[in-house]
Design a protein around this motif. Structure first.
Motif, PDB file in Angstrom:
ATOM      1  N   ASP A   1      55.508   5.786  -3.599  1.00 55.71           N
ATOM      2  CA  ASP A   1      55.197   4.912  -4.488  1.00 55.71           C
ATOM      3  C   ASP A   1      53.491   5.033  -4.238  1.00 55.71           C
ATOM      4  O   ASP A   1      53.034   5.098  -3.340  1.00 55.71           O
ATOM      5  N   ILE A   2      53.054   4.131  -5.281  1.00 53.86           N
ATOM      6  CA  ILE A   2      51.494   4.057  -5.302  1.00 53.86           C
ATOM      7  C   ILE A   2      51.185   2.564  -4.799  1.00 53.86           C
ATOM      8  O   ILE A   2      50.586   2.533  -3.702  1.00 53.86           O
ATOM      9  N   CYS A   3      51.843   1.594  -5.042  1.00 53.58           N
ATOM     10  CA  CYS A   3      51.395   0.193  -4.577  1.00 53.58           C
ATOM     11  C   CYS A   3      52.462  -0.117  -3.213  1.00 53.58           C
ATOM     12  O   CYS A   3      53.699  -0.113  -3.445  1.00 53.58           O
ATOM     13  N   LEU A   4      51.776  -0.241  -2.328  1.00 50.91           N
ATOM     14  CA  LEU A   4      52.620  -0.426  -1.018  1.00 50.91           C
ATOM     15  C   LEU A   4      51.775  -1.843  -0.393  1.00 50.91           C
ATOM     16  O   LEU A   4      50.703  -2.121  -0.642  1.00 50.91           O
ATOM     17  N   ALA A   5      52.649  -2.384   0.488  1.00 50.87           N
ATOM     18  CA  ALA A   5      52.339  -3.540   0.990  1.00 50.87           C
ATOM     19  C   ALA A   5      50.731  -3.607   1.729  1.00 50.87           C
ATOM     20  O   ALA A   5      50.046  -4.322   1.725  1.00 50.87           O
ATOM     21  N   ASP A   6      50.805  -2.443   2.341  1.00 50.65           N
ATOM     22  CA  ASP A   6      49.377  -2.502   3.288  1.00 50.65           C
ATOM     23  C   ASP A   6      48.305  -1.587   2.862  1.00 50.65           C
ATOM     24  O   ASP A   6      47.589  -1.191   3.642  1.00 50.65           O
ATOM     25  N   GLY A   7      48.452  -1.095   1.642  1.00 48.22           N
ATOM     26  CA  GLY A   7      47.638  -0.059   0.886  1.00 48.22           C
ATOM     27  C   GLY A   7      48.247   0.618  -0.156  1.00 48.22           C
ATOM     28  O   GLY A   7      49.066   0.213  -0.883  1.00 48.22           O
ATOM     29  N   THR A   8      47.645   1.881  -0.440  1.00 52.93           N
ATOM     30  CA  THR A   8      48.382   2.645  -1.461  1.00 52.93           C
ATOM     31  C   THR A   8      48.706   4.269  -1.148  1.00 52.93           C
ATOM     32  O   THR A   8      48.347   4.443  -0.145  1.00 52.93           O
ATOM     33  N   GLY A   9      49.291   4.542  -2.011  1.00 54.15           N
ATOM     34  CA  GLY A   9      50.084   5.890  -1.918  1.00 54.15           C
ATOM     35  C   GLY A   9      48.953   6.909  -1.957  1.00 54.15           C
ATOM     36  O   GLY A   9      49.000   8.127  -1.548  1.00 54.15           O
ATOM     37  N   LEU A  10      47.758   6.351  -2.755  1.00 48.99           N
ATOM     38  CA  LEU A  10      46.722   7.561  -2.636  1.00 48.99           C
ATOM     39  C   LEU A  10      46.125   7.728  -1.137  1.00 48.99           C
ATOM     40  O   LEU A  10      46.018   8.944  -0.945  1.00 48.99           O
ATOM     41  N   GLU A  11      46.123   6.808  -0.348  1.00 53.42           N
ATOM     42  CA  GLU A  11      45.827   7.035   1.173  1.00 53.42           C
ATOM     43  C   GLU A  11      46.658   8.212   1.775  1.00 53.42           C
ATOM     44  O   GLU A  11      46.247   9.044   2.458  1.00 53.42           O
ATOM     45  N   VAL A  12      47.839   7.977   1.588  1.00 51.46           N
ATOM     46  CA  VAL A  12      49.103   8.788   1.853  1.00 51.46           C
ATOM     47  C   VAL A  12      48.860  10.230   1.325  1.00 51.46           C
ATOM     48  O   VAL A  12      48.937  11.166   2.056  1.00 51.46           O
ATOM     49  N   ALA A  13      48.590  10.380   0.040  1.00 51.36           N
ATOM     50  CA  ALA A  13      48.358  11.802  -0.498  1.00 51.36           C
ATOM     51  C   ALA A  13      47.163  12.312  -0.058  1.00 51.36           C
ATOM     52  O   ALA A  13      47.233  13.491   0.111  1.00 51.36           O
ATOM     53  N   ARG A  14      46.120  11.624   0.260  1.00 50.58           N
ATOM     54  CA  ARG A  14      44.799  12.335   0.917  1.00 50.58           C
ATOM     55  C   ARG A  14      45.339  12.850   2.198  1.00 50.58           C
ATOM     56  O   ARG A  14      44.887  13.988   2.571  1.00 50.58           O
ATOM     57  N   ALA A  15      46.020  12.158   2.836  1.00 51.98           N
ATOM     58  CA  ALA A  15      46.506  12.605   4.298  1.00 51.98           C
ATOM     59  C   ALA A  15      47.432  14.050   4.170  1.00 51.98           C
ATOM     60  O   ALA A  15      47.431  14.821   4.732  1.00 51.98           O
ATOM     61  N   ALA A  16      48.190  13.791   3.189  1.00 56.16           N
ATOM     62  CA  ALA A  16      49.129  15.025   2.870  1.00 56.16           C
ATOM     63  C   ALA A  16      48.374  16.238   2.406  1.00 56.16           C
ATOM     64  O   ALA A  16      48.637  17.564   2.825  1.00 56.16           O
ATOM     65  N   ARG A  17      47.654  16.034   1.538  1.00 56.53           N
ATOM     66  CA  ARG A  17      46.514  17.252   1.232  1.00 56.53           C
ATOM     67  C   ARG A  17      46.016  17.720   2.218  1.00 56.53           C
ATOM     68  O   ARG A  17      45.986  19.122   2.179  1.00 56.53           O
ATOM     69  N   ALA A  18      45.523  16.960   3.031  1.00 59.82           N
ATOM     70  CA  ALA A  18      44.744  17.478   4.167  1.00 59.82           C
ATOM     71  C   ALA A  18      45.509  18.309   5.183  1.00 59.82           C
ATOM     72  O   ALA A  18      45.201  19.406   6.001  1.00 59.82           O
ATOM     73  N   ARG A  19      46.901  18.106   5.114  1.00 58.92           N
ATOM     74  CA  ARG A  19      47.906  19.020   5.891  1.00 58.92           C
ATOM     75  C   ARG A  19      48.553  20.161   5.042  1.00 58.92           C
ATOM     76  O   ARG A  19      49.617  20.357   5.373  1.00 58.92           O
ATOM     77  N   GLN A  20      48.081  20.230   3.738  1.00 56.23           N
ATOM     78  CA  GLN A  20      48.586  21.253   2.663  1.00 56.23           C
ATOM     79  C   GLN A  20      50.085  20.993   2.302  1.00 56.23           C
ATOM     80  O   GLN A  20      50.802  21.606   1.776  1.00 56.23           O
ATOM     81  N   ALA A  21      50.428  19.605   2.354  1.00 50.32           N
ATOM     82  CA  ALA A  21      51.592  19.114   1.737  1.00 50.32           C
ATOM     83  C   ALA A  21      51.488  18.652   0.413  1.00 50.32           C
ATOM     84  O   ALA A  21      50.308  18.143   0.023  1.00 50.32           O
ATOM     85  N   ARG A  22      52.363  18.731  -0.471  1.00 50.11           N
ATOM     86  CA  ARG A  22      52.370  18.293  -2.022  1.00 50.11           C
ATOM     87  C   ARG A  22      52.766  16.865  -2.099  1.00 50.11           C
ATOM     88  O   ARG A  22      53.527  16.293  -1.135  1.00 50.11           O
ATOM     89  N   THR A  23      52.293  16.312  -3.092  1.00 55.63           N
ATOM     90  CA  THR A  23      52.548  14.708  -3.315  1.00 55.63           C
ATOM     91  C   THR A  23      53.294  14.543  -4.725  1.00 55.63           C
ATOM     92  O   THR A  23      52.580  15.158  -5.553  1.00 55.63           O
ATOM     93  N   LEU A  24      54.284  14.067  -4.703  1.00 52.31           N
ATOM     94  CA  LEU A  24      55.040  13.450  -5.922  1.00 52.31           C
ATOM     95  C   LEU A  24      54.887  11.983  -6.210  1.00 52.31           C
ATOM     96  O   LEU A  24      55.469  11.330  -5.227  1.00 52.31           O
ATOM     97  N   PHE A  25      54.116  11.166  -6.940  1.00 52.35           N
ATOM     98  CA  PHE A  25      54.068   9.868  -6.974  1.00 52.35           C
ATOM     99  C   PHE A  25      55.171   9.258  -7.772  1.00 52.35           C
ATOM    100  O   PHE A  25      55.499   9.920  -9.019  1.00 52.35           O
ATOM    101  N   VAL A  26      55.985   8.477  -7.408  1.00 58.57           N
ATOM    102  CA  VAL A  26      56.871   7.669  -7.971  1.00 58.57           C
ATOM    103  C   VAL A  26      56.449   6.326  -8.528  1.00 58.57           C
ATOM    104  O   VAL A  26      56.562   5.550  -7.274  1.00 58.57           O
ATOM    105  N   THR A  27      56.147   5.839  -9.521  1.00 61.06           N
ATOM    106  CA  THR A  27      55.524   4.638  -9.777  1.00 61.06           C
ATOM    107  C   THR A  27      55.468   4.089 -11.092  1.00 61.06           C
ATOM    108  O   THR A  27      55.574   4.969 -11.997  1.00 61.06           O
TER     109      THR A  27
END
Length: 145
Positions: free
Chosen positions: A63-89
């Protein structure tokens, strides 16, 4: 001739969703469909920590909207590890296309989530998807790992 189901490349999934019913339903669906759910978490911090710990993750469904931040932060970390991201929002910000493979608009049907993951899988293999599920927006190919 028997047609065997090909083993997916995106096997290990991290779910990042702060709505408990949606998180549970997504985890149950993906597990039932044979995906390995690495974890289901409801915060950006715990998702980023798990990704940065070196856990094997092929796809993040977030999800994009999370209580402590955004899914964008998560996606950036995933991208750095070569993982793909699908947002559901419900609404996806324009900067999401720089860090994710696509987004599936909420509310969505379970079959559309599975189809969206299938499209991300096809694109990751360099194939062109023949059919797009309702509510899926695919971001520019090559923008993500």
């Amino acid at each position: 001739m028997l047609f065997a189901r090909k083993k997916p490349v995106l096997q290990r999934v991290l779910i990042v969703e702060d709505e408990p019913v949606t998180a549970f339903d997504t985890q149950h669906l993906l597990s039932h469909e044979g995906y390995g759910v690495v974890a289901t978490t409801d915060t950006a911090a715990s998702a980023v920590a798990l990704i940065e710990s070196g856990a094997t993750i092929d796809l993040v469904v977030a999800d994009i909207c999370l209580a402590d931040g955004t899914g964008l932060e998560v996606a950036r970390a995933a991208r750095a590890r070569q993982a793909r991201t699908l947002f559901v929002t419900t609404k996806c910000p324009p900067e999401a296309q720089d860090v994710a493979d696509g987004w599936l608009a909420k509310p969505y049907r379970q079959r559309d989530l599975l189809a969206a993951i299938g499209v991300i899988e096809q694109v990751s293999k360099g194939d062109r998807p023949q059919r797009m599920p309702r509510g899926l927006t695919l971001f520019e190919p090559g923008a993500c790992p």
